[in-house]
Scaffold this motif. Structure first.
Motif, PDB file in Angstrom:
ATOM      1  N   THR A 176      -2.104  -2.797   6.017  1.00 52.11           N
ATOM      2  CA  THR A 176      -1.853  -1.512   5.354  1.00 52.11           C
ATOM      3  C   THR A 176      -3.144  -0.882   4.865  1.00 52.11           C
ATOM      4  OG1 THR A 176      -1.486  -2.635   3.263  1.00 52.11           O
ATOM      5  CG2 THR A 176       0.455  -2.155   4.581  1.00 52.11           C
ATOM      6  N   ASN A 177      -4.093  -1.701   4.448  1.00 53.72           N
ATOM      7  CA  ASN A 177      -5.356  -1.200   3.957  1.00 53.72           C
ATOM      8  C   ASN A 177      -6.131  -0.535   5.093  1.00 53.72           C
ATOM      9  OD1 ASN A 177      -7.424  -0.820   2.090  1.00 53.72           O
ATOM     10  ND2 ASN A 177      -8.490  -2.622   2.865  1.00 53.72           N
ATOM     11  N   LYS A 211      -7.933   7.964   6.122  1.00 59.21           N
ATOM     12  CA  LYS A 211      -8.914   8.688   5.344  1.00 59.21           C
ATOM     13  C   LYS A 211     -10.028   9.247   6.228  1.00 59.21           C
ATOM     14  CE  LYS A 211      -8.389   7.608   0.708  1.00 59.21           C
ATOM     15  NZ  LYS A 211      -8.178   6.470  -0.122  1.00 59.21           N
ATOM     16  N   ASN A 243       0.798  -1.219   0.000  1.00 61.80           N
ATOM     17  CA  ASN A 243       0.000   0.000   0.000  1.00 61.80           C
ATOM     18  C   ASN A 243       0.839   1.281   0.000  1.00 61.80           C
ATOM     19  OD1 ASN A 243      -2.328   1.401  -0.126  1.00 61.80           O
ATOM     20  ND2 ASN A 243      -2.891   1.161   2.025  1.00 61.80           N
ATOM     21  N   VAL A 267      -7.793  -0.029  -2.362  1.00 58.80           N
ATOM     22  CA  VAL A 267      -7.576   1.054  -1.421  1.00 58.80           C
ATOM     23  C   VAL A 267      -8.207   2.337  -1.937  1.00 58.80           C
ATOM     24  CG1 VAL A 267      -5.824   2.417  -0.271  1.00 58.80           C
ATOM     25  CG2 VAL A 267      -5.477  -0.022  -0.649  1.00 58.80           C
ATOM     26  N   ALA A 268      -7.969   2.572  -3.216  1.00 60.76           N
ATOM     27  CA  ALA A 268      -8.456   3.805  -3.798  1.00 60.76           C
ATOM     28  C   ALA A 268      -9.983   3.840  -3.819  1.00 60.76           C
ATOM     29  CB  ALA A 268      -7.908   3.949  -5.215  1.00 60.76           C
ATOM     30  N   ALA A 275     -11.965   2.916  -1.453  1.00 60.61           N
ATOM     31  CA  ALA A 275     -12.527   3.155  -0.127  1.00 60.61           C
ATOM     32  C   ALA A 275     -12.994   4.597   0.033  1.00 60.61           C
ATOM     33  CB  ALA A 275     -11.500   2.832   0.937  1.00 60.61           C
TER      34      ALA A 275
END
Lengths: 389, 248
Positions: free
Chosen positions: B234-235, B242, A75, A386-387, A389
């Protein structure tokens, strides 16, 4: 409407000559068999097509799994701009390895046999399965680019749903077969020259594949920035070069330890072809590794490029030394590839570069490509959990 | 019961009858020119070699743990319980790993054919299955090549050395080489002097690669946990970052 002829340049002429000679070599290979197209013999059954096209080809395509691991599993998102070119290189690389195998196999029409006729004790069997599965994975990792280009949102979503297991499978499959290419040579302890034969061959092949994967990524970023007139991601590449320097140092130290343990340094005093080609291989790896520790080298595009090219050649020298140089004395044979072998190999490499260029021109490979500017669009469409989310 | 071949170099007169018998059994051409080629090839599956005034023979050694069978990705090569290592040309895709890996450099290839196969001696598997002698042993006029039960031939070889110790180099080639073979050699001089490879390991080669291949399930399972775990960690970190908004 007027038909526009492509401009004749020196490179295009060279490319055309290579392709034509490759076509003629292909004709000879089909009509007269391996004997008519290669210098292979009963004592030396594997030559340039295995040593370069397969061993180097698979290694040079290692950037795909390395970058997928860095960006999607670890990541580290800032490397994302160079992920797609790496996946494209890998996908093309593996496809071309399969093409090379069609030339090298005595019965290319039976290339599928290992999939149904099993022998789990064979390294080659494992390699065959891993390469087949991994090429499929690479296809699936690459296909979102095509879906994006044509605005196919449904299939994009499907791929996205399986992307994490897909990427993990890709890294595992690569780990297995990159190392297995080294394992192939574990079975010839009495033939492979002791400067290269080591029980650590699988590990050494694996680490050097990761290093050369990073090198290839830097190499192609440098070239594409020139070809497509986009800015070079220099800070990104420089930080990758740091990783590369550390990885190469660990690799070289491991080789030193391995040789010390096996007590083969005495061989370096012999004035033999093996000694000199070994020295060349090591020099091509040590020099750039030391240089990359200097900030001014990493931050200078020309110097960085030169270092990376040296590592690529060092890697190629290593694989060819294992496959050819190191096998000659033990096999009691001398091998120099025939022009037809070289012509096929150069054609495959040339085709790789050409296809990469065409694909990169028409599909959204580089993020700075004019076709897709909006960052939020990228975030939605790329197979990046990931993007999303 | 496992079958074998005993070749006694001290009894061989170099008449090459074995070569002719072998060519006939395979339906391969044989003439003076081919007889003069002292090396194995796709049209010569056994050969007599001249080493000064001594002779030696080359043929597949039919190893107890055949390297060729272990490396063949499609299982085209098999060690039979009868002793011979046999080849199924219908499976072979021509990767030539068997040739690369064979410590005795026995397998050869039909380089100039459009649909080639690998070729090697199969110790007359079919003939022996029917209780017949191998073609080479049947035609040998001096008994230099003998075909029979492996244990009996080994006992006989030991007896020959014991009876005439002055005539023999006191070892049998094929007992320890690569973990044992089904072809034995007796010689008056050390084996390297009649062209036999003496640098081959004393145990079976297949272990060298199996030791690594055997780890495959471990690598896959451990790797899945590690990679999946790292991704999960990591996620999660990314999600938290975020939610909390951009950090400075």
């Amino acid at each position: 409407m007027t038909l526009k002829l492509p401009k004749i340049t020196v490179w295009r002429v060279i490319f055309a000559v290579i392709l034509l000679s490759g076509l003629y070599a292909t004709y000879l290979r089909i009509m007269y068999g391996l004997g008519g197209a290669t210098n292979l013999t009963d004592k030396f059954p594997w030559g340039l097509w295995i040593g370069f096209d397969v061993l180097c080809g698979v290694g040079l395509a290692a950037g795909g799994f390395t970058l997928v691991a860095i960006v999607h599993i670890f990541n580290i998102e800032r490397y994302k701009p160079i992920l797609r070119p790496a996946i494209l290189t890998a996908f093309l690389g593996y496809s071309l390895v399969v093409v090379a195998l069609l030339y090298d196999l005595g019965r290319p029409d039976r290339i599928w046999h290992p999939l149904i006729m099993w022998n789990p004790h064979s390294v080659m069997f494992e390699v065959a399965w891993c390469v087949t599965l991994y090429t499929t994975v690479l296809f699936l990792e690459f296909i979102p680019v095509v879906f994006e280009k044509f605005g196919l949102h449904k299939p994009l979503e499907w791929i996205h749903n399986i992307s994490v297991p897909l990427m993990i499978a890709g890294v595992l499959l690569s780990t297995l077969h990159q190392s297995s290419l080294g394992s192939l040579y574990l079975i010839v302890p009495e033939k492979l020259y002791p400067l290269w034969y080591s029980p650590l061959l699988p590990l050494l092949f694996y680490i050097s594949a990761i290093a050369v994967g990073l090198s290839m990524t830097i190499f192609e970023s440098w070239h594409s920035s020139r070809a497509f007139g986009r800015a070079l991601e220099l800070s990104l590449l420089a930080s990758m070069a740091r990783v590369l320097a550390v990885l190469m140092s660990a690799y070289l130290w491991l080789r030193f330890l391995d040789m010390a343990r096996r007590g083969v340094f005495g061989l370096l005093l012999l004035n033999r072809t093996e000694t000199w080609l070994f020295a060349l291989e090591i020099a091509l790896m040590v020099v750039p590794t030391l240089l990359l520790y200097q900030r001014k080298v990493r931050m200078n595009p020309g110097a960085l490029y030169a270092c990376v090219v040296m590592i690529l050649f060092g890697f190629i020298a290593n694989r060819l030394n294992v496959a050819v140089t190191g096998m000659e004395a033990g096999s009691g044979a001398h091998y120099i590839p025939r022009w037809t072998e070289v012509a096929v190999t150069l054609s495959i490499v040339g085709a790789g570069f050409a296809i990469f260029r065409v694909v990169a021109e028409y599909f959204p490979i580089f993020e700075a490509h004019p076709n897709e500017q909006a960052p939020e669009k990228i975030a939605q469409t790329e197979a990046a959990p990931v993007a999303m989310a | 019961m496992s079958r074998a071949i005993l070749y006694d170099s001290t009894l061989c007169i170099g008449c090459k009858a074995c070569e002719g018998g072998c060519a006939e059994r395979w339906g391969l051409p044989y003439d003076d020119k081919i007889a003069a080629e002292e090396r194995l090839s796709a049209h010569k599956l056994t050969t007599i070699e001249t080493h000064g005034e001594r002779f030696s023979r080359r043929l597949c050694m039919h190893c107890a743990e055949p390297t060729c069978a272990s490396v063949c990705p499609v299982g085209a090569l098999q060690k039979t319980s009868l002793g011979p290592v046999v080849y199924d040309a219908e499976k072979c895709m021509g990767c030539r790993y068997c040739m690369q890996a064979c410590p005795f450099q026995v397998p050869t290839y039909e380089w100039n054919k459009r649909l080639p196969k690998m070729r090697k001696c199969d110790m007359c598997y079919e003939r022996q299955s029917q209780g017949k002698q191998t073609a080479c042993a049947e035609v040998c006029p001096t008994g230099a090549t003998k075909n029979g039960d492996r244990d009996q031939l080994l006992a006989e070889a030991r007896q020959r050395i014991a009876e005439k110790p002055g005539q023999y180099y006191g070892k049998i080639y094929g007992v320890k080489e690569v973990g044992g073979t089904s072809v034995f050699f007796l010689s008056a001089v050390p084996f390297d002097q009649i062209g036999l490879r003496t640098n081959v390991p004393q145990e079976g080669l297949p272990d060298l690669t199996w030791r690594v291949l055997d780890l495959t399930p471990d690598i896959v399972s451990t790797g899945s946990i590690l990679l999946g775990g790292i991704w999960w960690i990591t996620n999660r970190r990314g999600e938290v970052a975020k939610k909390e908004g951009p950090r400075k």
